[in-house]
Design a protein around this motif. Sequence first.
Motif, PDB file in Angstrom:
ATOM      1  N   ARG A  69       0.825  -1.209   0.000  1.00 42.45           N
ATOM      2  CA  ARG A  69       0.000   0.000   0.000  1.00 42.45           C
ATOM      3  C   ARG A  69       0.862   1.263   0.000  1.00 42.45           C
ATOM      4  NH1 ARG A  69      -4.568   0.337  -1.994  1.00 42.45           N
ATOM      5  NH2 ARG A  69      -5.178   2.036  -0.590  1.00 42.45           N
ATOM      6  N   LEU A  70       2.023   1.189   0.636  1.00 37.77           N
ATOM      7  CA  LEU A  70       2.928   2.339   0.640  1.00 37.77           C
ATOM      8  C   LEU A  70       3.584   2.539  -0.725  1.00 37.77           C
ATOM      9  CD1 LEU A  70       4.674   1.872   4.112  1.00 37.77           C
ATOM     10  CD2 LEU A  70       3.002   3.633   3.484  1.00 37.77           C
ATOM     11  N   ALA A  71       3.840   1.440  -1.413  1.00 37.43           N
ATOM     12  CA  ALA A  71       4.468   1.514  -2.739  1.00 37.43           C
ATOM     13  C   ALA A  71       3.842   0.460  -3.641  1.00 37.43           C
ATOM     14  CB  ALA A  71       5.972   1.309  -2.631  1.00 37.43           C
ATOM     15  N   PRO A  72       2.626   0.716  -4.129  1.00 36.22           N
ATOM     16  CA  PRO A  72       1.927  -0.282  -4.954  1.00 36.22           C
ATOM     17  C   PRO A  72       2.536  -0.400  -6.351  1.00 36.22           C
ATOM     18  CG  PRO A  72       0.643   1.740  -4.822  1.00 36.22           C
ATOM     19  CD  PRO A  72       1.826   1.929  -3.922  1.00 36.22           C
ATOM     20  N   CYS A  73       3.343  -1.408  -6.530  1.00 37.05           N
ATOM     21  CA  CYS A  73       3.997  -1.618  -7.821  1.00 37.05           C
ATOM     22  C   CYS A  73       4.236  -3.112  -8.017  1.00 37.05           C
ATOM     23  CB  CYS A  73       5.315  -0.845  -7.890  1.00 37.05           C
ATOM     24  SG  CYS A  73       6.516  -1.329  -6.627  1.00 37.05           S
ATOM     25  N   ARG A  74       4.793  -3.446  -9.155  1.00 37.49           N
ATOM     26  CA  ARG A  74       5.032  -4.860  -9.454  1.00 37.49           C
ATOM     27  C   ARG A  74       6.011  -5.489  -8.465  1.00 37.49           C
ATOM     28  NH1 ARG A  74       5.303  -5.637 -16.063  1.00 37.49           N
ATOM     29  NH2 ARG A  74       3.298  -4.618 -16.529  1.00 37.49           N
ATOM     30  N   ALA A  75       7.002  -4.733  -8.047  1.00 35.36           N
ATOM     31  CA  ALA A  75       8.013  -5.272  -7.136  1.00 35.36           C
ATOM     32  C   ALA A  75       7.393  -5.694  -5.811  1.00 35.36           C
ATOM     33  CB  ALA A  75       9.109  -4.235  -6.900  1.00 35.36           C
ATOM     34  N   THR A  76       6.509  -4.866  -5.264  1.00 35.78           N
ATOM     35  CA  THR A  76       5.897  -5.213  -3.982  1.00 35.78           C
ATOM     36  C   THR A  76       4.840  -6.304  -4.147  1.00 35.78           C
ATOM     37  OG1 THR A  76       4.444  -3.277  -4.268  1.00 35.78           O
ATOM     38  CG2 THR A  76       6.372  -3.019  -2.842  1.00 35.78           C
ATOM     39  N   ARG A  77       4.229  -6.377  -5.321  1.00 34.09           N
ATOM     40  CA  ARG A  77       3.329  -7.509  -5.593  1.00 34.09           C
ATOM     41  C   ARG A  77       4.115  -8.817  -5.578  1.00 34.09           C
ATOM     42  NH1 ARG A  77      -1.922  -7.352  -8.682  1.00 34.09           N
ATOM     43  NH2 ARG A  77      -2.660  -5.195  -8.650  1.00 34.09           N
ATOM     44  N   PHE A  78       5.274  -8.792  -6.232  1.00 36.90           N
ATOM     45  CA  PHE A  78       6.108  -9.991  -6.286  1.00 36.90           C
ATOM     46  C   PHE A  78       6.585 -10.374  -4.891  1.00 36.90           C
ATOM     47  CE2 PHE A  78      10.047 -12.366  -7.050  1.00 36.90           C
ATOM     48  CZ  PHE A  78       9.594 -13.298  -7.972  1.00 36.90           C
ATOM     49  N   LEU A  79       6.882  -9.375  -4.077  1.00 40.50           N
ATOM     50  CA  LEU A  79       7.309  -9.630  -2.707  1.00 40.50           C
ATOM     51  C   LEU A  79       6.214 -10.336  -1.917  1.00 40.50           C
ATOM     52  CD1 LEU A  79       9.496  -9.226  -0.530  1.00 40.50           C
ATOM     53  CD2 LEU A  79       8.440  -7.014  -0.016  1.00 40.50           C
ATOM     54  N   ARG A  80       4.978  -9.903  -2.117  1.00 38.49           N
ATOM     55  CA  ARG A  80       3.849 -10.531  -1.418  1.00 38.49           C
ATOM     56  C   ARG A  80       3.717 -12.002  -1.813  1.00 38.49           C
ATOM     57  NH1 ARG A  80      -1.231  -6.330  -1.706  1.00 38.49           N
ATOM     58  NH2 ARG A  80      -2.182  -7.877  -0.306  1.00 38.49           N
ATOM     59  N   VAL A  81       3.857 -12.274  -3.087  1.00 41.30           N
ATOM     60  CA  VAL A  81       3.784 -13.663  -3.555  1.00 41.30           C
ATOM     61  C   VAL A  81       4.955 -14.476  -3.010  1.00 41.30           C
ATOM     62  CG1 VAL A  81       3.927 -15.157  -5.580  1.00 41.30           C
ATOM     63  CG2 VAL A  81       2.507 -13.111  -5.646  1.00 41.30           C
ATOM     64  N   GLY A  82       6.148 -13.893  -3.083  1.00 44.85           N
ATOM     65  CA  GLY A  82       7.342 -14.601  -2.631  1.00 44.85           C
ATOM     66  C   GLY A  82       7.266 -15.016  -1.175  1.00 44.85           C
ATOM     67  N   VAL A  83       6.699 -14.147  -0.348  1.00 43.81           N
ATOM     68  CA  VAL A  83       6.558 -14.467   1.075  1.00 43.81           C
ATOM     69  C   VAL A  83       5.652 -15.677   1.262  1.00 43.81           C
ATOM     70  CG1 VAL A  83       5.527 -13.655   3.237  1.00 43.81           C
ATOM     71  CG2 VAL A  83       7.087 -12.176   1.966  1.00 43.81           C
ATOM     72  N   GLN A  84       4.518 -15.696   0.577  1.00 40.75           N
ATOM     73  CA  GLN A  84       3.582 -16.818   0.743  1.00 40.75           C
ATOM     74  C   GLN A  84       4.150 -18.116   0.174  1.00 40.75           C
ATOM     75  OE1 GLN A  84       1.202 -16.494   2.731  1.00 40.75           O
ATOM     76  NE2 GLN A  84       1.124 -14.258   2.848  1.00 40.75           N
ATOM     77  N   LEU A  85       4.872 -18.029  -0.930  1.00 43.85           N
ATOM     78  CA  LEU A  85       5.514 -19.231  -1.470  1.00 43.85           C
ATOM     79  C   LEU A  85       6.585 -19.741  -0.508  1.00 43.85           C
ATOM     80  CD1 LEU A  85       5.901 -18.317  -5.265  1.00 43.85           C
ATOM     81  CD2 LEU A  85       4.433 -20.093  -4.301  1.00 43.85           C
ATOM     82  N   GLY A  86       7.329 -18.818   0.082  1.00 40.99           N
ATOM     83  CA  GLY A  86       8.357 -19.215   1.031  1.00 40.99           C
ATOM     84  C   GLY A  86       7.790 -19.873   2.276  1.00 40.99           C
ATOM     85  N   LEU A  87       6.602 -19.441   2.680  1.00 44.66           N
ATOM     86  CA  LEU A  87       5.980 -19.991   3.886  1.00 44.66           C
ATOM     87  C   LEU A  87       5.443 -21.413   3.687  1.00 44.66           C
ATOM     88  CD1 LEU A  87       4.083 -16.851   5.227  1.00 44.66           C
ATOM     89  CD2 LEU A  87       5.987 -18.041   6.336  1.00 44.66           C
ATOM     90  N   LEU A  88       5.391 -21.881   2.450  1.00 49.85           N
ATOM     91  CA  LEU A  88       4.930 -23.250   2.212  1.00 49.85           C
ATOM     92  C   LEU A  88       5.807 -24.259   2.950  1.00 49.85           C
ATOM     93  CD1 LEU A  88       4.137 -23.033  -1.612  1.00 49.85           C
ATOM     94  CD2 LEU A  88       2.478 -23.245   0.255  1.00 49.85           C
ATOM     95  N   ALA A  89       7.090 -23.934   3.088  1.00 52.39           N
ATOM     96  CA  ALA A  89       8.003 -24.820   3.808  1.00 52.39           C
ATOM     97  C   ALA A  89       7.635 -24.913   5.286  1.00 52.39           C
ATOM     98  CB  ALA A  89       9.443 -24.327   3.654  1.00 52.39           C
ATOM     99  N   TRP A  90       6.964 -23.896   5.806  1.00 55.49           N
ATOM    100  CA  TRP A  90       6.496 -23.935   7.197  1.00 55.49           C
ATOM    101  C   TRP A  90       5.191 -24.716   7.303  1.00 55.49           C
ATOM    102  CZ3 TRP A  90       2.226 -22.469  10.066  1.00 55.49           C
ATOM    103  CH2 TRP A  90       2.396 -22.420  11.458  1.00 55.49           C
ATOM    104  N   TRP A  91       4.329 -24.554   6.330  1.00 55.06           N
ATOM    105  CA  TRP A  91       3.022 -25.207   6.380  1.00 55.06           C
ATOM    106  C   TRP A  91       3.116 -26.721   6.209  1.00 55.06           C
ATOM    107  CZ3 TRP A  91      -0.870 -22.902   8.440  1.00 55.06           C
ATOM    108  CH2 TRP A  91      -1.091 -21.532   8.275  1.00 55.06           C
ATOM    109  N   TYR A  92       4.091 -27.194   5.423  1.00 61.06           N
ATOM    110  CA  TYR A  92       4.162 -28.631   5.135  1.00 61.06           C
ATOM    111  C   TYR A  92       4.309 -29.481   6.400  1.00 61.06           C
ATOM    112  CZ  TYR A  92       6.458 -33.053   4.142  1.00 61.06           C
ATOM    113  OH  TYR A  92       6.819 -34.376   4.157  1.00 61.06           O
ATOM    114  N   PRO A  93       5.339 -29.279   7.240  1.00 65.64           N
ATOM    115  CA  PRO A  93       5.438 -30.118   8.449  1.00 65.64           C
ATOM    116  C   PRO A  93       4.300 -29.885   9.423  1.00 65.64           C
ATOM    117  CG  PRO A  93       7.082 -28.366   8.506  1.00 65.64           C
ATOM    118  CD  PRO A  93       6.475 -28.339   7.139  1.00 65.64           C
TER     119      PRO A  93
END
Length: 322
Positions: A69-93
């Motif tokens: 919301r502070l900087a609505p652009c493609r880079a911050t959109r990608f960051l949001r996706v990257g965080v959720q993809l990275g958290l999959l390693a936490w959700w699996y176990p």
Amino acid sequence: MKQFIIDLFKLEKKPVKGLMAYEWVVMAYLVLTLIVIFFMYTTINNPQAMIFGRLRIVALTAAMWVVYRLAPCRATRFLRVGVQLGLLAWWYPDTFEINRHLPNLDHLFAQWEQDLFGCQPALLFSKALPGPIFSELFDMGYAAYYPMIAATAVYYFGWYYKEFNRATFIILSSFFIYYVIFIFVPVTGPTFYYKAIGLQNVTAGIFPNVHDYFNHHQECLPSPGYTDGIFYHLVEDAKAAGERPTAAFPSSHVGVSTICMLLLWHDRNYKLLAILAPFYLLLCCATVYIQAHYLIDAIAGFITAVILFAILLRISRKMITE
């Protein structure tokens, strides 16, 4: 490249005000599992840690929303996706911490495998192709799982951005749908079940019910194949770091990688599809070769992937960024 960098940080004229669709999927899964945790609170090991872990994910998701919301652009959109993809390693176990308290079903799946094929393919496959070349190829394919997912997401972000949100929604939704199945269908796979009952029982076609064995034991067989191989050690290190007796049916490795291939087919990117196809085929074979899955798990992974892709593609048809 210059234009790509400019577009990366160019502020959006109509930024999304709330959560992205894939973040709503994460929150839905979080709430569902939170309800299950409360129902099983007295039996789950350390439920407080599981609850606080979910609160941290909510906080992190909110923080990513603020950044966007502070900087609505493609880079911050990608960051949001990257965080959720990275958290999959936490959700699996995390799936194991819930389903370890439910009746194990491996004896049924191993018996179905025996009835369907007259043998245990997970036991015989590696014996039929024991050489270092086959072993390393299959281990390489198995290790290519997350790189394939990353390649698909990066492709959509860099070359087909208008459907980037749609593609990531499909990928993340499929993961969490599989995680729900893993929780309520507790199957550990051959590497854990064979270890629990002993290979002498497996070869004799005897598949006893181990009941709550995996609630107290997490030992598995070492992967078969060429033990001095680079990719063999890569797979073994990954198993040692985060493998749990859970998530065997259906094979999400086969399922999610199939969905990635279908996403590339959907965009008609036949070049990248051709590049990833050998890794995909090796990965599908590797799930049985390294005894992570029964053959019926892999088959179910493929079938469910096609069904999920068709459903999620239809649901997400309006998730196109102009």
